[in-house]
Structure formats: structure tokens, C-alpha cells
Design a protein around this motif. Structure first.
Motif, short mmCIF file in Angstrom:
data_model
loop_
_atom_site.label_atom_id
_atom_site.label_comp_id
_atom_site.label_asym_id
_atom_site.label_seq_id
_atom_site.Cartn_x
_atom_site.Cartn_y
_atom_site.Cartn_z
N LEU A 185 0.85 -1.19 0.00
CA LEU A 185 0.00 0.00 0.00
C LEU A 185 0.89 1.24 0.00
O LEU A 185 1.74 1.40 0.89
CB LEU A 185 -0.90 0.01 1.25
N TYR A 186 0.71 2.11 -0.98
CA TYR A 186 1.37 3.42 -1.01
C TYR A 186 0.43 4.40 -0.35
O TYR A 186 -0.69 4.59 -0.84
CB TYR A 186 1.72 3.81 -2.45
N LEU A 187 0.86 4.99 0.78
CA LEU A 187 -0.05 5.72 1.68
C LEU A 187 0.47 7.14 1.89
O LEU A 187 1.56 7.33 2.45
CB LEU A 187 -0.13 4.96 3.01
N GLN A 188 -0.31 8.11 1.45
CA GLN A 188 0.18 9.49 1.41
C GLN A 188 -0.46 10.39 2.48
O GLN A 188 -1.63 10.29 2.79
CB GLN A 188 -0.07 10.07 0.02
N HIS A 189 0.36 11.30 2.98
CA HIS A 189 -0.02 12.32 3.96
C HIS A 189 -0.79 13.46 3.31
O HIS A 189 -0.95 13.50 2.08
CB HIS A 189 1.25 12.86 4.62
N GLY A 190 -1.17 14.43 4.12
CA GLY A 190 -1.91 15.60 3.64
C GLY A 190 -1.01 16.81 3.39
O GLY A 190 0.19 16.78 3.66
N GLY A 191 -1.61 17.87 2.90
CA GLY A 191 -0.88 19.12 2.65
C GLY A 191 -0.34 19.70 3.95
O GLY A 191 -1.02 19.67 4.98
N GLY A 192 0.88 20.20 3.92
CA GLY A 192 1.50 20.74 5.12
C GLY A 192 2.02 19.66 6.05
O GLY A 192 2.52 19.97 7.14
N GLU A 193 1.86 18.40 5.66
CA GLU A 193 2.42 17.29 6.44
C GLU A 193 3.53 16.63 5.62
O GLU A 193 3.85 17.09 4.53
CB GLU A 193 1.32 16.29 6.80
N ASP A 194 4.10 15.57 6.16
CA ASP A 194 5.17 14.91 5.42
C ASP A 194 5.16 13.40 5.67
O ASP A 194 4.19 12.86 6.22
CB ASP A 194 6.53 15.55 5.72
N GLU A 195 6.22 12.74 5.28
CA GLU A 195 6.29 11.28 5.32
C GLU A 195 6.29 10.72 6.75
O GLU A 195 6.18 9.51 6.93
CB GLU A 195 7.52 10.78 4.54
N THR A 196 6.41 11.58 7.75
CA THR A 196 6.35 11.11 9.14
C THR A 196 4.91 11.00 9.65
O THR A 196 4.67 10.36 10.68
CB THR A 196 7.11 12.07 10.09
N GLY A 197 3.95 11.65 8.96
CA GLY A 197 2.60 11.79 9.51
C GLY A 197 1.88 10.48 9.78
O GLY A 197 1.31 10.29 10.86
N TRP A 198 1.91 9.57 8.83
CA TRP A 198 1.10 8.36 8.99
C TRP A 198 1.59 7.46 10.12
O TRP A 198 0.81 6.74 10.73
CB TRP A 198 1.02 7.57 7.67
N SER A 199 2.89 7.47 10.43
CA SER A 199 3.31 6.68 11.59
C SER A 199 3.26 7.48 12.88
O SER A 199 2.81 6.95 13.90
CB SER A 199 4.68 6.02 11.37
N CYS A 200 3.67 8.75 12.86
CA CYS A 200 3.70 9.52 14.12
C CYS A 200 2.31 9.92 14.58
O CYS A 200 1.92 9.63 15.70
CB CYS A 200 4.59 10.75 13.97
N GLN A 201 1.56 10.64 13.75
CA GLN A 201 0.21 11.06 14.15
C GLN A 201 -0.82 9.96 13.88
O GLN A 201 -1.79 9.80 14.61
CB GLN A 201 -0.24 12.32 13.39
N GLY A 202 -0.62 9.24 12.78
CA GLY A 202 -1.65 8.31 12.32
C GLY A 202 -1.58 6.94 12.95
O GLY A 202 -2.56 6.21 12.97
N HIS A 203 -0.41 6.57 13.51
CA HIS A 203 -0.23 5.24 14.10
C HIS A 203 -0.57 4.13 13.11
O HIS A 203 -1.08 3.07 13.51
CB HIS A 203 -1.06 5.08 15.37
N ALA A 204 -0.26 4.36 11.83
CA ALA A 204 -0.57 3.34 10.81
C ALA A 204 0.05 1.99 11.19
O ALA A 204 -0.57 0.94 11.01
CB ALA A 204 -0.05 3.80 9.45
N ASN A 205 1.26 2.02 11.74
CA ASN A 205 1.94 0.77 12.12
C ASN A 205 1.18 0.04 13.21
O ASN A 205 0.98 -1.19 13.13
CB ASN A 205 3.39 1.06 12.55
N LEU A 206 0.71 0.77 14.23
CA LEU A 206 0.00 0.11 15.33
C LEU A 206 -1.38 -0.36 14.87
O LEU A 206 -1.84 -1.44 15.27
CB LEU A 206 -0.14 1.07 16.52
N ILE A 207 -2.03 0.42 14.03
CA ILE A 207 -3.33 0.00 13.47
C ILE A 207 -3.16 -1.33 12.75
O ILE A 207 -3.94 -2.27 12.94
CB ILE A 207 -3.89 1.09 12.53
#
Lengths: 395, 395
Positions: A185-207
């Protein structure tokens, strides 16, 4: 040596036990405060403030003895703090929605991060974040079960002629069974965010760790790269003006599309044990990342079979009519929004997302439409979006 | 939808091209400023301040229209900033040593991170950092050559009955030749720092990538865990008092020693392709991490064959006399300091590090003593320490 060692060891005395920026490893020594406020789960190690109460109010506190005015700036509202006799300022916000929110402090006109919180990249800056405990927070909680890894991957991009980095989630077991290959899965952040967003804020890994442990999702690799798009200088509208011409402008997603198709996907298929075919390749994103997903998967339906857009528009029949291969090849279209985003009629360049998605379904496509209860254009909507989307993938 | 999309896309306009928190991917659009000050290489994307000039002076700037006093707090000195007619404060520090330094701003008595810099964990807080370009910065520069990965690894610690995380550097090629096994270096941060320090501030990954590409170091795995030690509450001296009894107190390193020996090393040997014997296992650390290395390797010389201590004491003949197996089994003792740390006679609980190291050599041990030119108890000393140490390992 004595002097240095003393300095050093006095620093040690101050050092706190582990409590981490992933934001999930909380300090068991944190005690609730008498009036129901508790330290936020994404505080810096050992910091008592910011705090949150059961209503979702945020309380901040900072020592600024000589300041004239200190404010908490959260959810586009500024709340005045009150100074005590020691020069310590304290104040609370109105109740906030469940989940993660960016915020800043304002000290005599200076907008600065709160020295008590961990920092996250959003709103085009590294700044403070706070977590309002959510009724469903268990799905992204850190648990004692098999965990995947999040890998910082550095690479040279020929398209951009520069070094870049992305983060790669590899699922539990990736390093054990070395024969096994995985979908991506190629998973993209939002505007004003970056490649850290989905793991740091989004907890994609824990989900994903939690979904996989419960047998609700297949294990797959997630690639989180930087899709930041910057409008060419000459095309930028002046402040307060509306952009001239269609918005976003034609070709706005080409830069990241080229990087993704020419650099990132070939690299991932070469360096990770992927199932390197379109049936096992998905793209999704939030907000701007959803809009990029729309443009890129409509332009290249031969590359992707599963598509997700979280608070980032939808796919219309007009889109599909222009890209017949999309209807033929794409096995899943998943669209989600936070409920508060849908409170006003949402008719923009891509139409109403619920209607659009319903029409695709009636035309025979496999579509899902999900609404996150009582959340806005924020991370809790996108965490829930991923939690709903992942179990549908590659099945 | 229109309103949301406009908000969103105006955010995009503000978004900057990639420039990252590893601190090495610099924005090519950054222009030098007329009087020789240039944006720091570890600024947030698109931020013009803080800046550094050729003398190593740091210039900061922040808008704080209503503030009465704003200071730059760096190297234990506070420098007053000056306000212009727009309420923007600007000021400079005295020249700083080459390399990385923590700093903060002080706004009317509040100590806060600079909103222009990236943030790093040190001095027991996430705060601002700045990079003074070093004459030898090439050894930790981000280059277009094969790169290893830095993996965030989450695990359950039985010793601590809690979830923990560490960062694992796997060298270039680790995912390509799946038969190959690697030696391991356990590399510890200093007091008030954490498991992020060696990759974020220290650039351990880039130092290794560059050394390996030049054929100067063998490839090996590096494990960076959290060795934070907190003195038991009842044993803490009151502020301003000297600790009673021996310092650091007996047993201070037992907690991390147990975690390392019982949880971390067995986990790494089970989950990574290691050469799981003491001949291929090293331990090193900076400052507090060096002191932990000393205690742990003297207590368990059957576990490690290579030992490094950067600005964290040394090994004396008395130490070795008490641990005869250390002299017999350890193949390398590497001790380093920043030159400014050695400017005053350094005689503390462990004696003079140069003398101690010389005596070990005379007693037949393979020792190396390295002094980093013109640096103090700071990251540039420790980057250079690792750069000198790594090529000596596992040969």
C-alpha cells in the motif's frame, strides 16, 4: 573530570524513564490531577502539561514570569491563559473532538511550540500535538503482540535528482519467513504534512499490527513517502486572492506521480519482497494525498487495483468515463470523511462524495463509503479510515 | 466541499519541498544572506532562521511584537535579541564550536523551542538544535551511495514488564544477501538523551554508510536502545547538595544491564541475522552511555569483545585487576574525548583517561585513545569518536 561528571550526573538525575515520541509508551508514574485533568499521552517524558479532561478540554501551563499575554491556540481559537503569583500561566480550551490535534502557544505575540508536548509535522511546521482520548482508541493502542517495523529508507531519486527518504512499514514476521512476498500500500499524507505523519500522528503501524494480530487484515507493506506539492512561484495567487483558472491547476500532481511511478515503486519492488503486480498494489491518501491518489490511479489504473481516499475528494462517474480502464481494473474504491466535514453540503470540483461513490457502486464497481463519527478534517478521521480500509485490501 | 478544499490547497501553497528531520536533506532553494549568515542545515523546511556564519555565530529571529525581552540561550549563555519596528526580534551568539548544539529561546521568561529549527531530544527535553558547519562534515554527509536503514523496533521487555522501542541500523545490503550474518554494536546515548540521539544528532547511520562505501569499515548492525537511568526518589540529593556516598551509586547501571543482557541481546540475536557470539559483539556509548559501557563490559566480559567510551570515562588497571576476564577476552578498548574536555586536569573517580588507556596498552591490551580537535562535551566529539572507532571493529 569531577566537574564534568557532576554536571553529567546531575543531568542523569533529571532524566526520565522511557516514554516515547511514538506517543504510545506512556509513563506509568503519571498521576491524574485532582480536577480530572491528566497529562496528555503525547507529552514529553516526565512533563505534567499539557493535560486533558474527560470533556476533551485541553489545559496548558507555562512559566513566563515577564510575559504580558499568553494564549493557547488550538482548533483556530485562541484562549487566554491566567498568570499566578509565581509567573506561571495556566488556561483551558473548549472541549475538542476525540483524537489528535495540532496546537501552539502564543507568548506576547510569538507563536511557539509548547515545551511540554511532543512535536509533529503539520500545518507546514514542526509543532505541538495533543491527544484527546477516544472511545475507540484501542484500535491504535500499543499492545504486547507481534509488531512490524517502521524503517527509514534513504534513496536517490533520478526524477528529482536528489536524495529523498521514505518510511516503510514491514509487517510482523517479515524478517522471519524470508520466502514470503507481500502486497504493498502506497499511503500518502496531507498538505503541510510529510512522510512522518502516517506513523507519528496516524499510528498506521499500530493500526496494522493490531488488525493483523486479530486476523482482520492480511499483512502487507506500507510505503509512506513525501508527496509535498509546491505551486510554481509564478502561479501562486497573492494572499487573499483566489487562484486564477482551474483549481488545483492541471498537472499539479505530476511531480509526485513521476517520482512514485519511476523511482519509488521500482525501488520498493527491487528492495523489498513484494508481490510486484497491480493486483497486489494499492494507493491511498488523506486530504491532499487523497487528491493525489485520485489523479494518479485514474491516470494509471494499470498500476493499482485498490484505491482509498480519506477526506480527499471522491471518484465520479465522469472520472471513470474518462478512464475506462479504471472501472475495469480497480477492484476497490474506498472513500471516507469525518462526519463534521459532511455537515455542510459538500459540492466542489469533484461533486458530493457519498453520491459519487453510490453511483460508482450502481455502475458495478466495488465501493465503500465510511463516515467517522463526530470528527472533522483531522487525524482521528484518517486513523479510522485506514482501520476500515485495510481489512478490505488484497482479498 | 469548496471551503475545505480552498483551505487545504492554500495550505499546499505554503507547503515546502522535502527537507527533512534527519537534518541532511537540505533545501537547494535556501539562499545565503548578504552578511554571510546562512540558514542552518537543520532548519525546518523553508525556514530562513536560525542562521550561522563562517565564524560559527548563531543568528536567530522571531516575531514577538508584544514581548519585552527575547534571548537566545546557547552554550549556557543568554544573548539579548533586538526588536525592530515590526516587532521582529533578531540577535547573534558568540562563535560556537563546530558541530551540533542544543539551544532554546527565552521569551519574557519562558524557555521555548525556536519555531524555525528542527527538534532533538537532549537535556531531558525535545528542543531546538543547530549545526555549525564543520571542516570535516563530509564524513557524516548524506551522499548518493548505498544506504543502510534505521528501523524502529517495538518490543516487550520482560525485565521492565513494559513495551519499549529501539532503533536498529542495518547496513547496506542487509536485505539483499539473506544468507549473510553480521556483527553487532550496542551503542548508547548520553544522560538526558534517548534512543533517537545516535541517528538524529549523531548521524551514526550516515557515518557507517560512508565508511562502508569507502571500504574503511566492515558492515555491522547497530542497536540503539534507551539506557535512561533515573535515580530512585529516596536517594536523590536535594538541589544544590552533593550526593551522599559513592557517585554514581553502586548498582546504578544494573537496570539497563539487565534489560540489555536479558531482553535486548537475546531479541536481537533471534530477530536479526547476527553473528551471535562475543567475538562479534561490541558495546559503546557516549557520556552516561560510556559509563554504562564500562560497568556492563567489566561485569560481563564474556559477552563483548570490543568496547568504546566517548567522553564517558575510561578503564583503569584497577578495573582490569578486578575483572581479569576483561583483559583476557576484550580485544579492543577505545577511549575518546573532545579536546576541550581535557583542557583541565581530568582526575575523577576513574582517573585520567589518557593515562589509564596508556597503562592498559602497556599491560598488553589493544587500546586506542582519540581526542576530537576543538570540541567539548558535544555531538561533534561523539560523531568523530564513532568515525574513529568503527573501522577498528571486528577485524
Amino acid at each position: 573530570m569531577k566537574k564534568t561528571n557532576c554536571l553529567l550526573l546531575l543531568m542523569l538525575i533529571c532524566s526520565m524513564a522511557i516514554a516515547q515520541s511514538a506517543g504510545n509508551i506512556s509513563d506509568p508514574n503519571k498521576q491524574p490531577v485532582s480536577d480530572g485533568y491528566k497529562p496528555s499521552s503525547v507529552n514529553q517524558p516526565g512533563k505534567e502539561y499539557p493535560q486533558v479532561n474527560a470533556e476533551g478540554r485541553v489545559r496548558v501551563q507555562i512559566s513566563a514570569p515577564e510575559a504580558l499575554k499568553v494564549q493557547l491556540d488550538i482548533g483556530a481559537v485562541k484562549y487566554d491563559l491566567v498568570k499566578d503569583e509565581n509567573g506561571v500561566w495556566t488556561g483551558e480550551s473548549a472541549p475538542q473532538d476525540e483524537g489528535f490535534h495540532y496546537y501552539q502557544l502564543n507568548i506576547d505575540g510569538a507563536s511557539v511550540p509548547d515545551p511540554g508536548s511532543l512535536y509533529f509535522y503539520g500545518a507546514s511546521r514542526w509543532g505541538s500535538g495533543i491527544e484527546i482520548p477516544a472511545t475507540d482508541q484501542d484500535f491504535y493502542a500499543l499492545k504486547n503482540l507481534p509488531h512490524g517495523q517502521v524503517r527509514e529508507h534513504t534513496y536517490f531519486s533520478k526524477v528529482n535528482n536528489s536524495m529523498r527518504r521514505c518510511f516503510i512499514y514491514t509487517p510482523p514476521g517479515y524478517d522471519q519467513d524470508l520466502q514470503k512476498r507481500y502486497p504493498v500500500l502506497y499511503l500518502q499524507h496531507g498538505g503541510g504534512e510529510d512522510e512522518t505523519g502516517w506513523s507519528c500522528q496516524g499510528h498506521a503501524n499500530l493500526i496494522m499490527d493490531n488488525l493483523i494480530a486479530e486476523g482482520k487484515s492480511l499483512p502487507f507493506i506500507i510505503v509512506m513517502d513525501n508527496g509535498t506539492w509546491r505551486m510554481p512561484e509564478q502561479a501562486r495567487p497573492r494572499q487573499g486572492e483566489r487562484p486564477a483558472g482551474p483549481w488545483p491547476p492541471e498537472g499539479w500532481a505530476d511531480g509526485f506521480m513521476n517520482t512514485l511511478l519511476k523511482d519509488i515503486i521500482p525501488m520498493i519492488d527491487a528492495e523489498y519482497r513484494t508481490l510486484a503486480d497491480p493486483q497486489h498494489r494499492a494507493m491511498a491518501g488523506l486530504s491532499m494525498g487523497g487528491m493525489q491518489t485520485r489523479v494518479i490511479t485514474l491516470a494509471h489504473p494499470e498500476m493499482f487495483s485498490h484505491v482509498g481516499m480519506f477526506s480527499g475528494g471522491s471518484i465520479s462517474m465522469e472520472d471513470v468515463d474518462k478512464s475506462p480502464a479504471f472501472k475495469e481494473k480497480v477492484k476497490l474504491v474506498f472513500i471516507s470523511y469525518g462526519s463534521r466535514e459532511l455537515e455542510n453540503p459538500r459540492r466542489g470540483p469533484w461533486g458530493d462524495p457519498a453520491e459519487n461513490t453510490q453511483k460508482l457502486k450502481e455502475a458495478g464497481m466495488n465501493t465503500h463509503f465510511y463516515v467517522s463519527p463526530k470528527t472533522a478534517h483531522e487525524w482521528q478521521s484518517w486513523r479510522r479510515g485506514l482501520y476500515q480500509f485495510a481489512p478490505l485490501l488484497f482479498k
